[in-house]
Design a protein around this motif. Structure first.
Motif, PDB file in Angstrom:
ATOM      1  N   PHE A 152       0.826  -1.193   0.000  1.00  0.00           N
ATOM      2  CA  PHE A 152       0.000   0.000   0.000  1.00  0.00           C
ATOM      3  C   PHE A 152       0.866   1.251   0.000  1.00  0.00           C
ATOM      4  O   PHE A 152       1.966   1.247   0.545  1.00  0.00           O
ATOM      5  CB  PHE A 152      -0.920   0.011   1.227  1.00  0.00           C
ATOM      6  CG  PHE A 152      -1.872  -1.152   1.260  1.00  0.00           C
ATOM      7  CD1 PHE A 152      -3.141  -1.038   0.723  1.00  0.00           C
ATOM      8  CD2 PHE A 152      -1.482  -2.364   1.800  1.00  0.00           C
ATOM      9  CE1 PHE A 152      -4.019  -2.110   0.741  1.00  0.00           C
ATOM     10  CE2 PHE A 152      -2.349  -3.449   1.827  1.00  0.00           C
ATOM     11  CZ  PHE A 152      -3.625  -3.316   1.291  1.00  0.00           C
ATOM     12  N   PRO A 153       0.388   2.336  -0.597  1.00  0.00           N
ATOM     13  CA  PRO A 153       1.122   3.601  -0.509  1.00  0.00           C
ATOM     14  C   PRO A 153       1.337   3.978   0.946  1.00  0.00           C
ATOM     15  O   PRO A 153       0.603   3.528   1.835  1.00  0.00           O
ATOM     16  CB  PRO A 153       0.207   4.604  -1.225  1.00  0.00           C
ATOM     17  CG  PRO A 153      -0.676   3.768  -2.095  1.00  0.00           C
ATOM     18  CD  PRO A 153      -0.858   2.463  -1.361  1.00  0.00           C
ATOM     19  N   SER A 154       2.323   4.823   1.202  1.00  0.00           N
ATOM     20  CA  SER A 154       2.693   5.167   2.575  1.00  0.00           C
ATOM     21  C   SER A 154       1.562   5.801   3.369  1.00  0.00           C
ATOM     22  O   SER A 154       1.535   5.712   4.591  1.00  0.00           O
ATOM     23  CB  SER A 154       3.908   6.099   2.569  1.00  0.00           C
ATOM     24  OG  SER A 154       3.640   7.256   1.795  1.00  0.00           O
ATOM     25  N   ASP A 197       0.073   2.852 -11.882  1.00  0.00           N
ATOM     26  CA  ASP A 197       0.334   3.899 -12.863  1.00  0.00           C
ATOM     27  C   ASP A 197       0.896   5.173 -12.243  1.00  0.00           C
ATOM     28  O   ASP A 197       0.962   6.211 -12.903  1.00  0.00           O
ATOM     29  CB  ASP A 197      -0.936   4.229 -13.642  1.00  0.00           C
ATOM     30  CG  ASP A 197      -2.122   4.526 -12.730  1.00  0.00           C
ATOM     31  OD1 ASP A 197      -1.908   4.670 -11.507  1.00  0.00           O
ATOM     32  OD2 ASP A 197      -3.247   4.607 -13.240  1.00  0.00           O
ATOM     33  N   GLY A 198       1.309   5.105 -10.974  1.00  0.00           N
ATOM     34  CA  GLY A 198       1.873   6.288 -10.334  1.00  0.00           C
ATOM     35  C   GLY A 198       2.339   5.979  -8.926  1.00  0.00           C
ATOM     36  O   GLY A 198       2.119   4.871  -8.411  1.00  0.00           O
ATOM     37  N   LEU A 199       2.981   6.949  -8.283  1.00  0.00           N
ATOM     38  CA  LEU A 199       3.503   6.749  -6.938  1.00  0.00           C
ATOM     39  C   LEU A 199       2.402   6.540  -5.911  1.00  0.00           C
ATOM     40  O   LEU A 199       2.655   6.029  -4.815  1.00  0.00           O
ATOM     41  CB  LEU A 199       4.370   7.949  -6.541  1.00  0.00           C
ATOM     42  CG  LEU A 199       5.660   8.139  -7.345  1.00  0.00           C
ATOM     43  CD1 LEU A 199       6.359   9.414  -6.906  1.00  0.00           C
ATOM     44  CD2 LEU A 199       6.585   6.940  -7.185  1.00  0.00           C
ATOM     45  N   ASP A 200       1.162   6.949  -6.247  1.00  0.00           N
ATOM     46  CA  ASP A 200       0.061   6.816  -5.297  1.00  0.00           C
ATOM     47  C   ASP A 200      -0.651   5.478  -5.422  1.00  0.00           C
ATOM     48  O   ASP A 200      -1.708   5.281  -4.827  1.00  0.00           O
ATOM     49  CB  ASP A 200      -0.937   7.965  -5.477  1.00  0.00           C
ATOM     50  CG  ASP A 200      -1.533   7.995  -6.873  1.00  0.00           C
ATOM     51  OD1 ASP A 200      -1.021   7.284  -7.762  1.00  0.00           O
ATOM     52  OD2 ASP A 200      -2.517   8.750  -7.082  1.00  0.00           O
ATOM     53  N   SER A 201      -0.087   4.556  -6.194  1.00  0.00           N
ATOM     54  CA  SER A 201      -0.726   3.251  -6.356  1.00  0.00           C
ATOM     55  C   SER A 201       0.161   2.108  -5.870  1.00  0.00           C
ATOM     56  O   SER A 201       0.015   0.970  -6.300  1.00  0.00           O
ATOM     57  CB  SER A 201      -1.118   3.032  -7.823  1.00  0.00           C
ATOM     58  OG  SER A 201      -0.019   3.250  -8.690  1.00  0.00           O
ATOM     59  N   ILE A 237      17.432   6.261  -9.378  1.00  0.00           N
ATOM     60  CA  ILE A 237      16.198   5.822  -8.720  1.00  0.00           C
ATOM     61  C   ILE A 237      15.102   5.673  -9.770  1.00  0.00           C
ATOM     62  O   ILE A 237      14.736   6.636 -10.439  1.00  0.00           O
ATOM     63  CB  ILE A 237      15.780   6.825  -7.629  1.00  0.00           C
ATOM     64  CG1 ILE A 237      16.869   6.924  -6.552  1.00  0.00           C
ATOM     65  CG2 ILE A 237      14.445   6.426  -7.006  1.00  0.00           C
ATOM     66  CD1 ILE A 237      16.602   7.966  -5.491  1.00  0.00           C
ATOM     67  N   LYS A 238      14.585   4.463  -9.933  1.00  0.00           N
ATOM     68  CA  LYS A 238      13.617   4.164 -10.974  1.00  0.00           C
ATOM     69  C   LYS A 238      12.317   3.619 -10.374  1.00  0.00           C
ATOM     70  O   LYS A 238      12.348   2.708  -9.538  1.00  0.00           O
ATOM     71  CB  LYS A 238      14.179   3.127 -11.955  1.00  0.00           C
ATOM     72  CG  LYS A 238      15.522   3.530 -12.578  1.00  0.00           C
ATOM     73  CD  LYS A 238      15.406   4.788 -13.426  1.00  0.00           C
ATOM     74  CE  LYS A 238      16.751   5.162 -14.038  1.00  0.00           C
ATOM     75  NZ  LYS A 238      16.680   6.392 -14.859  1.00  0.00           N
ATOM     76  N   THR A 239      11.206   4.176 -10.806  1.00  0.00           N
ATOM     77  CA  THR A 239       9.890   3.706 -10.389  1.00  0.00           C
ATOM     78  C   THR A 239       9.352   2.753 -11.443  1.00  0.00           C
ATOM     79  O   THR A 239       9.305   3.086 -12.631  1.00  0.00           O
ATOM     80  CB  THR A 239       8.915   4.882 -10.220  1.00  0.00           C
ATOM     81  OG1 THR A 239       9.437   5.782  -9.241  1.00  0.00           O
ATOM     82  CG2 THR A 239       7.550   4.391  -9.762  1.00  0.00           C
ATOM     83  N   ILE A 240       8.959   1.561 -11.030  1.00  0.00           N
ATOM     84  CA  ILE A 240       8.467   0.544 -11.959  1.00  0.00           C
ATOM     85  C   ILE A 240       6.940   0.643 -12.037  1.00  0.00           C
ATOM     86  O   ILE A 240       6.242   0.365 -11.060  1.00  0.00           O
ATOM     87  CB  ILE A 240       8.900  -0.865 -11.520  1.00  0.00           C
ATOM     88  CG1 ILE A 240      10.426  -0.947 -11.450  1.00  0.00           C
ATOM     89  CG2 ILE A 240       8.342  -1.914 -12.468  1.00  0.00           C
ATOM     90  CD1 ILE A 240      10.961  -2.268 -10.954  1.00  0.00           C
ATOM     91  N   LEU A 241       6.460   1.065 -13.182  1.00  0.00           N
ATOM     92  CA  LEU A 241       5.020   1.179 -13.418  1.00  0.00           C
ATOM     93  C   LEU A 241       4.568   0.084 -14.376  1.00  0.00           C
ATOM     94  O   LEU A 241       5.366  -0.487 -15.112  1.00  0.00           O
ATOM     95  CB  LEU A 241       4.689   2.558 -13.997  1.00  0.00           C
ATOM     96  CG  LEU A 241       5.150   3.773 -13.179  1.00  0.00           C
ATOM     97  CD1 LEU A 241       4.803   5.065 -13.907  1.00  0.00           C
ATOM     98  CD2 LEU A 241       4.532   3.759 -11.788  1.00  0.00           C
ATOM     99  N   GLY A 242       3.274  -0.191 -14.374  1.00  0.00           N
ATOM    100  CA  GLY A 242       2.770  -1.203 -15.288  1.00  0.00           C
ATOM    101  C   GLY A 242       1.323  -1.534 -15.022  1.00  0.00           C
ATOM    102  O   GLY A 242       0.801  -1.294 -13.937  1.00  0.00           O
ATOM    103  N   GLU A 243       0.695  -2.101 -16.019  1.00  0.00           N
ATOM    104  CA  GLU A 243      -0.698  -2.501 -15.872  1.00  0.00           C
ATOM    105  C   GLU A 243      -0.811  -3.768 -15.046  1.00  0.00           C
ATOM    106  O   GLU A 243       0.187  -4.441 -14.747  1.00  0.00           O
ATOM    107  CB  GLU A 243      -1.326  -2.726 -17.253  1.00  0.00           C
ATOM    108  CG  GLU A 243      -0.700  -3.863 -18.030  1.00  0.00           C
ATOM    109  CD  GLU A 243      -1.287  -4.003 -19.420  1.00  0.00           C
ATOM    110  OE1 GLU A 243      -2.276  -4.757 -19.553  1.00  0.00           O
ATOM    111  OE2 GLU A 243      -0.762  -3.370 -20.350  1.00  0.00           O
ATOM    112  N   LYS A 244      -2.022  -4.077 -14.663  1.00  0.00           N
ATOM    113  CA  LYS A 244      -2.294  -5.298 -13.896  1.00  0.00           C
ATOM    114  C   LYS A 244      -1.730  -6.517 -14.620  1.00  0.00           C
ATOM    115  O   LYS A 244      -1.966  -6.709 -15.807  1.00  0.00           O
ATOM    116  CB  LYS A 244      -3.811  -5.428 -13.714  1.00  0.00           C
ATOM    117  CG  LYS A 244      -4.260  -6.643 -12.944  1.00  0.00           C
ATOM    118  CD  LYS A 244      -5.735  -6.551 -12.601  1.00  0.00           C
ATOM    119  CE  LYS A 244      -6.608  -6.385 -13.827  1.00  0.00           C
ATOM    120  NZ  LYS A 244      -8.053  -6.367 -13.474  1.00  0.00           N
ATOM    121  N   GLY A 245      -0.936  -7.324 -13.912  1.00  0.00           N
ATOM    122  CA  GLY A 245      -0.321  -8.497 -14.518  1.00  0.00           C
ATOM    123  C   GLY A 245       1.128  -8.296 -14.905  1.00  0.00           C
ATOM    124  O   GLY A 245       1.791  -9.239 -15.348  1.00  0.00           O
TER     125      GLY A 245
END
Length: 259
Positions: A152-154, A197-201, A237-245
């Motif tokens: 969960f987000p912080s 799809d973002g830091l809030d997810s 520093i890399k944020t890994i985003l992606g769709e469900k799955g």
């Protein structure tokens, strides 16, 4: 399948583990010592030794078309270079089976769900997944465990989730950068069960290149705060985003966190 009863060695190991986790001072010292032994100067010679002399039992795999388009060499090489790599995207039907499994008890964490969930087992035993591990490790991998965990987000919490059936050790804040010392070399595969799809997810964040050649000063800092991380590593520093799955692989001795 019914899990086998825990052995005496297993009970002693986990009993000692939970005792240490209750004593934060002792835990930090034990973590630092273990990390130095695994990730320090002995790391490279021990990896070479295992590659040459270790004769692990061949892992059973399942052939399917889930990861048929994955370039296993490319993924293994990227993990070697960067500490992580995108693998692919699961069919939504398979993701649905994972979510159905979670919906039954609605727990925040499940340990070794491959024992009771065919979908988890088929992913973990997929030929391509195991082959990526073989290429990266340079040896026959040991299947350590599976874990299904809701992150969960912080600012969020697990108020609507039941606790794990297993006693959970006290851990550091998953929303802070940290590394894991699982073994001299290891690889973990992650699957997103929701669109990220973002830091809030609840996105996974990794710091490129921090999985190898750790200096003693880095080994001693198992947990670092955001201010220190961005001052020292910034563009790595890399944020890994992606769709469900979305599936990605990581050497978890790299600094990482949940956003």
């Amino acid at each position: 399948m019914v899990p086998k009863p825990m052995t005496l060695y297993g009970r002693l190991y986990f009993g000692l583990r939970f005792y240490v986790h209750q004593n934060r001072w002792l835990l930090r010292r034990a973590q630092s010592l273990r990390a130095y032994l695994i990730l320090g100067p002995l790391r490279k010679p021990m990896v070479l030794f295992y590659r040459k002399y270790r004769n692990n039992e061949l892992l059973e795999t399942e052939v399917s078309d889930v990861f048929s388009n994955v370039d296993v060499d490319l993924v293994a090489n990227r993990v070697e270079e960067l500490g992580y790599s995108h693998v692919g995207i699961l069919p939504q039907e398979l993701v649905g089976k994972l979510l159905d499994y979670c919906a039954v008890e609605k727990r925040a964490s499940y340990w070794n769900p491959h024992i009771g969930c065919d979908a988890v087992r088929s992913i973990a035993r997929s030929f391509e997944i195991v082959e990526i591990a073989r290429r990266y490790l340079g040896a026959e991998p040991i299947f350590w465990l599976t874990r299904l965990k809701w992150s969960f987000p912080s600012y969020d919490d697990t108020a609507d989730m039941q606790p794990s059936l297993h006693q959970e050790p006290i851990e550091y804040d998953p929303n802070g950068f940290h590394y894991d010392a699982n073994d001299f070399k290891s690889i973990t595969f992650f699957v997103y069960l929701t669109d990220v799809d973002g830091l809030d997810s609840g996105a996974h964040v990794v710091i490129e290149g921090t999985h190898k050649n750790k200096a003693l000063s880095e080994i001693r800092k198992k947990v670092i705060d955001d201010k220190f991380a961005y001052q020292k590593y910034n563009e790595r520093i890399k944020t890994i985003l992606g769709e469900k799955g979305t599936v990605f692989a990581e050497e978890s001795s790299a600094y990482h966190k949940v956003a």
